[in-house]
Design a protein around this motif. Structure first.
Motif, PDB file in Angstrom:
ATOM      1  N   MET A  84      37.781  11.943   6.484  1.00 49.26           N
ATOM      2  CA  MET A  84      37.650  11.448   5.330  1.00 49.26           C
ATOM      3  C   MET A  84      38.365  10.305   4.986  1.00 49.26           C
ATOM      4  O   MET A  84      38.252   9.457   4.186  1.00 49.26           O
ATOM      5  CB  MET A  84      37.870  12.622   4.460  1.00 49.26           C
ATOM      6  CG  MET A  84      36.741  13.793   4.342  1.00 49.26           C
ATOM      7  SD  MET A  84      35.107  13.097   3.934  1.00 49.26           S
ATOM      8  CE  MET A  84      35.655  12.986   2.006  1.00 49.26           C
ATOM      9  N   GLY A  85      39.543  10.473   5.558  1.00 48.14           N
ATOM     10  CA  GLY A  85      40.724   9.443   5.162  1.00 48.14           C
ATOM     11  C   GLY A  85      40.270   7.983   5.707  1.00 48.14           C
ATOM     12  O   GLY A  85      40.206   7.136   4.929  1.00 48.14           O
ATOM     13  N   LEU A  86      39.841   7.961   7.006  1.00 41.40           N
ATOM     14  CA  LEU A  86      39.283   6.799   7.753  1.00 41.40           C
ATOM     15  C   LEU A  86      38.029   6.411   7.046  1.00 41.40           C
ATOM     16  O   LEU A  86      37.795   4.961   6.933  1.00 41.40           O
ATOM     17  CB  LEU A  86      39.251   7.062   9.252  1.00 41.40           C
ATOM     18  CG  LEU A  86      40.358   7.318   9.989  1.00 41.40           C
ATOM     19  CD1 LEU A  86      39.882   7.996  11.266  1.00 41.40           C
ATOM     20  CD2 LEU A  86      40.965   6.162  10.386  1.00 41.40           C
ATOM     21  N   THR A  87      37.072   7.211   6.524  1.00 39.52           N
ATOM     22  CA  THR A  87      35.942   6.740   5.930  1.00 39.52           C
ATOM     23  C   THR A  87      36.299   5.916   4.617  1.00 39.52           C
ATOM     24  O   THR A  87      35.661   4.937   4.284  1.00 39.52           O
ATOM     25  CB  THR A  87      34.915   8.040   5.493  1.00 39.52           C
ATOM     26  OG1 THR A  87      34.631   8.804   6.894  1.00 39.52           O
ATOM     27  CG2 THR A  87      33.976   7.676   4.683  1.00 39.52           C
ATOM     28  N   ALA A 139      36.539   7.323  12.703  1.00 35.95           N
ATOM     29  CA  ALA A 139      35.916   8.272  12.035  1.00 35.95           C
ATOM     30  C   ALA A 139      34.914   9.033  12.810  1.00 35.95           C
ATOM     31  O   ALA A 139      34.796  10.322  12.634  1.00 35.95           O
ATOM     32  CB  ALA A 139      35.312   7.860  10.910  1.00 35.95           C
ATOM     33  N   LEU A 140      34.003   8.548  13.741  1.00 34.10           N
ATOM     34  CA  LEU A 140      33.039   9.207  14.662  1.00 34.10           C
ATOM     35  C   LEU A 140      33.562   9.864  15.739  1.00 34.10           C
ATOM     36  O   LEU A 140      33.022  10.498  16.528  1.00 34.10           O
ATOM     37  CB  LEU A 140      31.901   8.191  14.899  1.00 34.10           C
ATOM     38  CG  LEU A 140      31.156   7.637  13.758  1.00 34.10           C
ATOM     39  CD1 LEU A 140      29.982   6.806  14.003  1.00 34.10           C
ATOM     40  CD2 LEU A 140      30.666   8.651  12.649  1.00 34.10           C
ATOM     41  N   GLY A 151      29.507   9.272   6.177  1.00 32.73           N
ATOM     42  CA  GLY A 151      30.554   8.448   6.094  1.00 32.73           C
ATOM     43  C   GLY A 151      30.007   7.058   5.190  1.00 32.73           C
ATOM     44  O   GLY A 151      30.653   6.557   4.443  1.00 32.73           O
ATOM     45  N   GLY A 152      28.784   6.748   5.785  1.00 35.32           N
ATOM     46  CA  GLY A 152      27.949   5.527   5.133  1.00 35.32           C
ATOM     47  C   GLY A 152      27.982   5.765   3.375  1.00 35.32           C
ATOM     48  O   GLY A 152      28.091   4.952   2.693  1.00 35.32           O
ATOM     49  N   THR A 153      27.453   6.965   3.427  1.00 30.09           N
ATOM     50  CA  THR A 153      27.129   7.553   1.879  1.00 30.09           C
ATOM     51  C   THR A 153      28.253   7.388   0.991  1.00 30.09           C
ATOM     52  O   THR A 153      28.294   6.715   0.003  1.00 30.09           O
ATOM     53  CB  THR A 153      26.453   8.762   1.920  1.00 30.09           C
ATOM     54  OG1 THR A 153      25.164   8.679   2.517  1.00 30.09           O
ATOM     55  CG2 THR A 153      26.271   9.325   0.471  1.00 30.09           C
ATOM     56  N   LEU A 209      46.041   5.187   1.296  1.00 37.13           N
ATOM     57  CA  LEU A 209      45.171   6.185   2.211  1.00 37.13           C
ATOM     58  C   LEU A 209      45.888   6.087   3.956  1.00 37.13           C
ATOM     59  O   LEU A 209      45.972   6.871   4.478  1.00 37.13           O
ATOM     60  CB  LEU A 209      43.680   5.854   2.373  1.00 37.13           C
ATOM     61  CG  LEU A 209      42.931   6.672   1.014  1.00 37.13           C
ATOM     62  CD1 LEU A 209      41.456   6.523   1.201  1.00 37.13           C
ATOM     63  CD2 LEU A 209      43.454   8.118   1.454  1.00 37.13           C
ATOM     64  N   THR A 210      45.901   4.764   4.112  1.00 40.26           N
ATOM     65  CA  THR A 210      46.306   4.578   5.609  1.00 40.26           C
ATOM     66  C   THR A 210      47.701   5.166   5.919  1.00 40.26           C
ATOM     67  O   THR A 210      47.807   5.721   6.983  1.00 40.26           O
ATOM     68  CB  THR A 210      46.544   2.801   5.824  1.00 40.26           C
ATOM     69  OG1 THR A 210      45.076   2.194   5.769  1.00 40.26           O
ATOM     70  CG2 THR A 210      46.705   2.669   7.209  1.00 40.26           C
ATOM     71  N   ARG A 211      48.591   5.124   4.797  1.00 36.23           N
ATOM     72  CA  ARG A 211      49.803   5.539   5.219  1.00 36.23           C
ATOM     73  C   ARG A 211      49.727   7.307   5.164  1.00 36.23           C
ATOM     74  O   ARG A 211      50.674   7.896   5.783  1.00 36.23           O
ATOM     75  CB  ARG A 211      50.971   5.183   4.093  1.00 36.23           C
ATOM     76  CG  ARG A 211      51.730   3.940   4.574  1.00 36.23           C
ATOM     77  CD  ARG A 211      50.871   2.963   5.124  1.00 36.23           C
ATOM     78  NE  ARG A 211      51.671   1.857   5.833  1.00 36.23           N
ATOM     79  CZ  ARG A 211      51.310   0.938   6.409  1.00 36.23           C
ATOM     80  NH1 ARG A 211      49.885   0.659   6.467  1.00 36.23           N
ATOM     81  NH2 ARG A 211      52.111   0.186   7.009  1.00 36.23           N
ATOM     82  N   LEU A 212      48.983   7.909   4.400  1.00 38.51           N
ATOM     83  CA  LEU A 212      48.632   9.240   4.123  1.00 38.51           C
ATOM     84  C   LEU A 212      48.046   9.780   5.522  1.00 38.51           C
ATOM     85  O   LEU A 212      48.302  11.040   5.740  1.00 38.51           O
ATOM     86  CB  LEU A 212      48.167   9.585   2.891  1.00 38.51           C
ATOM     87  CG  LEU A 212      48.653   9.050   1.557  1.00 38.51           C
ATOM     88  CD1 LEU A 212      47.780   9.569   0.534  1.00 38.51           C
ATOM     89  CD2 LEU A 212      50.025  10.168   1.536  1.00 38.51           C
TER      90      LEU A 212
END
Length: 396
Positions: A209-212, A325-326, A340-342, A380-383
């Motif tokens: 979810m984060g990477l998405t 993510a995948l 992810g795309g959605t 988000l990247t930091r989290l």
């Protein structure tokens, strides 16, 4: 790999072309259909949302029946939507046609990503994704110019007729040049229970979810640019459709040229570190541009130049986060890709909706919304990313 990338890249251009080719026509559509700016921008938003939601169907469906059949179905739907847009007598008709276009165009987002996961993982997958983006890069750099040329002889409606013709070519490419990559043993029967179970696994996966959403907020910033750049560049700076197309190409070049470095940098420094550094650069450049505009230095060359640098950072983030993510979900690559795309497309569309009341055909609201997206991606990247992984290179 290169031939495979060219095939997937050409197929993947269909969806982006439905955005890029008609960007110079947005002000003309506003006048031609007697619509307001918000309604015309809605033709982008509704496309993004349909494009995102339909991936929830095409991803699992491709896991069940293979990758080629969904491509055929989606491309046919896209062609029908393109014809409806070309014939639109009112803005409402155009919005309906764009919705149908988005439903069909979703297939060329989710299925190629699943095909990549069928064959590759890690930096190999990132390299293939970057090669595909290199092919796709022809779209945002040349498509607005092509759209402007078409409008000279066939009005804005000719753009949609051209998209319908292009779809026929894509169907031929799928039939004769693309092999089926999903082995029979790997096909997964899809039902509501398994779909909900798979979605539950993915939605609870913090890394997925984060990477998405790191990539999603990056894409959302580009959606904001797409929805407003033609109005800003023509209204505030007086550019013609052709001049706008050239300015747009420069900004797109920053994104797609840097995307070609994502795999090599990932191998050398680690993909987590590349994403962390690139999101920082994206934040710095967008906030810098916002400050320059507020200080009265928001000239056209400054905006184009700094957005070029910001998009260069973004070009490292999007393909890397897509692949990362995948990586842990190869057993349901189609579902993971579609979900992810959605989420990314809906996030992008909602960001445009949230920011649209502030848009006034000047650069300030557009750049402020882009900078806000950069802040969210940075946080988000930091989290999400492991601090140890960010600090280390593969050699270490």
């Amino acid at each position: 790999m290169f031939r495979f990338a060219v095939i997937l890249g050409l197929l993947s251009t269909v969806g982006p072309l439905a955005i890029d080719m008609y960007l110079p026509a947005l002000p003309l559509i506003e006048k031609g259909l007697d619509a307001d700016v918000s309604s015309v921008q809605a033709s982008l938003i509704i496309y993004f949302i349909a494009f995102g939601v339909a991936q929830l169907f095409f991803g699992p469906y491709s896991d069940q029946v293979g990758r080629k059949k969904p491509l055929f179905i989606g491309l046919i739907i896209f062609a029908i939507g393109s014809i409806a847009c070309a014939l639109a007598p009112t803005i409402g008709w155009l919005l309906a046609g764009r919705f149908v276009q988005g439903l069909g165009g979703a297939v060329v987002m989710v299925v190629p990503r699943a095909i990549i996961r069928d064959k590759y993982t890690g930096t190999q997958a990132t390299r293939l994704m970057a090669l595909i983006m290199m092919v796709i890069s022809v779209s945002p750099m040349l498509a607005p110019l092509v759209g402007s040329a078409i409008m000279e002889v066939a009005s804005w409606r000719g753009v949609f007729w051209a998209l319908a013709i292009l779809t026929v070519s894509s169907l031929s490419l799928t039939l004769f040049a693309l092999p089926e990559t999903l082995a029979e043993d790997n096909k997964v029967p899809v039902n509501v229970a398994s779909l909900m179970r798979g979605c539950g696994i993915l939605l609870r996966d913090k890394k997925f979810m984060g990477l998405t959403f790191i990539g999603g907020f990056g894409m959302a910033s580009f959606f904001v640019f797409l929805a407003n750049a033609s109005f800003v560049y023509t209204a505030e700076f007086g550019l013609t459709p052709v001049q706008f197309s050239l300015a747009f190409a420069v900004n797109a070049l920053g994104f797609f040229s840097s995307s070609q470095l994502a795999a090599s940098l990932g191998e050398k420094f680690g993909m987590e570190k590349v994403v962390a550094t690139a999101t920082t650069g994206f934040l710095v450049f967008t906030v810098l541009l916002l400050g320059l505009i507020l200080a009265g230095f928001g000239t056209l060359p400054v905006i184009i130049g700094v957005l070029f640098l910001a998009n260069a950072c973004l070009g490292l983030v999007v393909p890397s986060t897509m692949v990362m993510a995948l990586d842990d979900h190869g057993d349901m690559a189609g579902l993971a890709s579609s979900l992810g795309g959605t989420l990314q497309m809906v996030a992008g569309g909602l960001m445009v909706v949230i920011a649209s009341p502030f848009f006034d055909n000047t650069a300030l609201p557009m750049v402020a919304a882009i900078a806000f997206c950069a802040v969210l991606a940075f946080i988000l990247t930091r989290l999400v990313l492991n601090k140890t992984d960010i600090a280390m290179t593969p050699a270490e």
